[in-house]
Scaffold this motif. Structure first.
Motif, PDB file in Angstrom:
ATOM      1  N   MET A   1       0.875  -1.250  -0.141  1.00  0.00           N
ATOM      2  CA  MET A   1      -0.065   0.042  -0.132  1.00  0.00           C
ATOM      3  C   MET A   1       0.796   1.327  -0.009  1.00  0.00           C
ATOM      4  O   MET A   1       0.577   2.101  -0.798  1.00  0.00           O
ATOM      5  N   LEU A   2       1.915   1.308   0.863  1.00  0.00           N
ATOM      6  CA  LEU A   2       2.754   2.398   1.032  1.00  0.00           C
ATOM      7  C   LEU A   2       3.666   2.561  -0.414  1.00  0.00           C
ATOM      8  O   LEU A   2       4.004   3.788  -0.819  1.00  0.00           O
ATOM      9  N   THR A   3       3.889   1.570  -1.090  1.00  0.00           N
ATOM     10  CA  THR A   3       4.575   1.518  -2.185  1.00  0.00           C
ATOM     11  C   THR A   3       3.774   2.174  -3.435  1.00  0.00           C
ATOM     12  O   THR A   3       4.028   3.262  -4.320  1.00  0.00           O
TER      13      THR A   3
ATOM     14  N   GLY B   1      -8.519  -7.903   5.152  1.00  0.00           N
ATOM     15  CA  GLY B   1      -7.712  -7.291   4.102  1.00  0.00           C
ATOM     16  C   GLY B   1      -6.216  -7.480   4.568  1.00  0.00           C
ATOM     17  O   GLY B   1      -5.395  -7.352   3.395  1.00  0.00           O
ATOM     18  N   LEU B   2      -5.561  -7.731   5.609  1.00  0.00           N
ATOM     19  CA  LEU B   2      -4.410  -7.678   5.983  1.00  0.00           C
ATOM     20  C   LEU B   2      -4.023  -9.228   5.571  1.00  0.00           C
ATOM     21  O   LEU B   2      -2.761  -9.214   5.547  1.00  0.00           O
TER      22      LEU B   2
ATOM     23  N   LYS C   1       0.273  -9.759  -5.544  1.00  0.00           N
ATOM     24  CA  LYS C   1      -0.009  -8.433  -5.494  1.00  0.00           C
ATOM     25  C   LYS C   1      -1.411  -7.932  -5.982  1.00  0.00           C
ATOM     26  O   LYS C   1      -1.933  -6.963  -5.519  1.00  0.00           O
ATOM     27  N   ARG C   2      -1.994  -8.611  -6.913  1.00  0.00           N
ATOM     28  CA  ARG C   2      -3.256  -8.158  -7.471  1.00  0.00           C
ATOM     29  C   ARG C   2      -4.401  -8.283  -6.522  1.00  0.00           C
ATOM     30  O   ARG C   2      -5.436  -7.505  -6.296  1.00  0.00           O
ATOM     31  N   LEU C   3      -4.164  -9.645  -5.650  1.00  0.00           N
ATOM     32  CA  LEU C   3      -5.363  -9.347  -4.771  1.00  0.00           C
ATOM     33  C   LEU C   3      -4.996  -8.766  -3.698  1.00  0.00           C
ATOM     34  O   LEU C   3      -6.061  -8.305  -2.940  1.00  0.00           O
ATOM     35  N   GLN C   4      -3.723  -8.251  -3.242  1.00  0.00           N
ATOM     36  CA  GLN C   4      -3.653  -7.451  -2.263  1.00  0.00           C
ATOM     37  C   GLN C   4      -4.317  -5.868  -2.415  1.00  0.00           C
ATOM     38  O   GLN C   4      -4.859  -5.221  -1.454  1.00  0.00           O
ATOM     39  N   VAL C   5      -4.359  -5.466  -3.717  1.00  0.00           N
ATOM     40  CA  VAL C   5      -4.854  -4.208  -3.725  1.00  0.00           C
ATOM     41  C   VAL C   5      -6.031  -3.869  -4.086  1.00  0.00           C
ATOM     42  O   VAL C   5      -6.577  -2.987  -4.172  1.00  0.00           O
TER      43      VAL C   5
END
Length: 421
Positions: free
Chosen positions: A254-256, A280-281, A354-358
């Protein structure tokens, strides 16, 4: 005699010396009196009484102002007025108290030093965790700009090359942009690498013990592990480490991707909880755990198997058959090779993670239900090659990063007196 035994003997010697010094000073003070053999301070009246002289004689009562104590008594040290020097018994008492406190502090310091030294020798777990954590922080900070570019390409795609991405990042955000998310990254990679290296060593040790028992040999017999066994040990180590620190990985992403949205790591945690809740974490945890087995397993297997083979070759070629430490440049090359192979084998799962994280965050739509749905969706919409987007920057970051990590880890093992099976 071992170093620890010598250290204990030295501590005991210092304590005995301090105790003897205090006893000597106490005895000296106790025998010093008006008529004693070792008077530390004598009044004029006591001298007159001891010598049988008349204390009323003015010549015997002459006392310089600077020879009076706080009670107004004339103090004449041993040797008479010609060698007079003021000595206050009260001051001596205070000095002895200070010496007693000092002795107690020395004793407590020695006790603490001994206990700390004994704990450090037995704290192998802590030392392995520290070595891995330092290796992770140093390596990840060194390749932070490449990590930022790789993450951006995996999440949003794009056809810019590595140089184009770096140039665009520099133009839009400056030097600070190269290290955005690095704080969260180091917060994640320090425990991750620490646990990875520690768990890898423990899994290897367990496998060695199991092989010794199955072979029916002595507990200290020399048993080697096969490349496949090292892959299994590394794979499980990677899964254990990733499951422990996964929420920090989500925050780092998220920060990136959205550097202006959150004020810091704590704000990113709170923002994620507010937007998508605790679930979500752990978005993308399944592909992460699946990816970590081949990723870390392949990395450890290639590095250690190659390292052992080269060390054996160097030992065989040496004149006296002595062990030859692996040169730094070779360690760097082996780490780079291991990192590149590991990244390539696990990159498609990294893209899915990465796709699932955002998704569902910062206005991003929720497109995929689970890992398999994400795989199928990315391939249908963007083609199979989309699973390897960002592989170039990721490998460019991984190659030097992994090499630096192993060099740092080997260095820390030497500093902390650690060894591997």
């Amino acid at each position: 005699m071992t170093a620890m035994a010598q250290s204990r003997k030295s501590h005991r010697g210092r304590r005995q010396f301090s105790t003897c010094l205090l006893l000597l000073l106490t005895l000296t003070h106790s025998v010093g009196s008006d008529a004693g053999a070792l008077p530390l301070g004598r009044t004029a009246a006591s001298i007159a009484t001891a010598s049988g002289s008349n204390s009323n004689n003015p010549e015997n009562n002459v006392c310089l102002s600077n020879m009076k104590n706080k009670n107004g008594q004339c103090v004449i040290p041993r040797g008479g007025s010609s060698a007079a020097r003021a000595s206050d018994p009260g001051t001596l008492s205070e000095s002895l108290k200070v010496l007693g406190i000092t002795g107690a502090m020395v004793y407590l310091k020695d006790q603490f030093s001994t206990a700390a030294a004994e704990w450090w020798v037995g704290a192998q777990t802590t030392r392995f965790l520290l070595a891995g954590a330092v290796a992770g922080i140093v390596s990840r900070t060194a390749v932070s700009p490449l990590e930022v570019v790789a993450t951006a390409q995996m999440v949003r795609g794009g056809n810019k090359g590595l140089v184009g991405e770096l140039s665009s990042l520099w133009a839009s955000e400056g030097l600070k942009g190269f290290f955005k998310g690095n704080g969260a990254n180091c917060l994640k990679v320090a425990p991750t690498r620490g646990v990875q290296f520690f768990a890898f060593e423990k899994f290897k040790l367990s496998l060695v013990k199991w092989k010794r028992q199955s072979m029916g040999v002595a507990e200290d017999a020399d048993v080697s592990l096969s490349p496949l066994e090292r892959l299994v040990a590394g794979g499980f180590a990677g899964m254990v480490a990733s499951s422990m620190v996964y929420p920090i990985e989500v925050v780092k992403t998220m920060l990136t991707m959205y550097p202006g949205k959150y004020a810091g790591i704590g704000a990113a945690f709170r923002g994620l909880l507010a937007e998508v809740g605790p679930r979500g974490l752990y978005a993308g945890l399944t592909p992460t755990l699946i990816a970590m087995f081949p990723y870390v397993g392949v990395e450890f297997m290639i590095y250690e198997t190659s390292k052992i083979a080269i060390e054996a070759f160097l030992k065989e070629k040496s004149e006296d058959g002595a062990f030859v430490a692996l040169p730094v440049i070779i360690s760097l090359g082996l780490g780079a090779l291991a990192g590149a192979a590991a990244q390539t084998s696990a990159h498609p799962l990294d893209v899915v993670r990465k796709r699932l994280q955002v998704q569902g965050i910062n206005g991003n739509p929720v497109l995929y239900k689970n890992t398999f749905d994400c795989f199928a969706g990315v391939i249908n919409k963007e083609g199979f090659t989309a699973l390897y987007k960002g592989l170039g920057p990721a490998c460019v970051a991984t190659i030097p990063g992994t090499g630096i990590a192993y060099i740092t880890y080997e260095f820390m093992k030497g500093v902390l007196n650690l060894s591997s099976v």
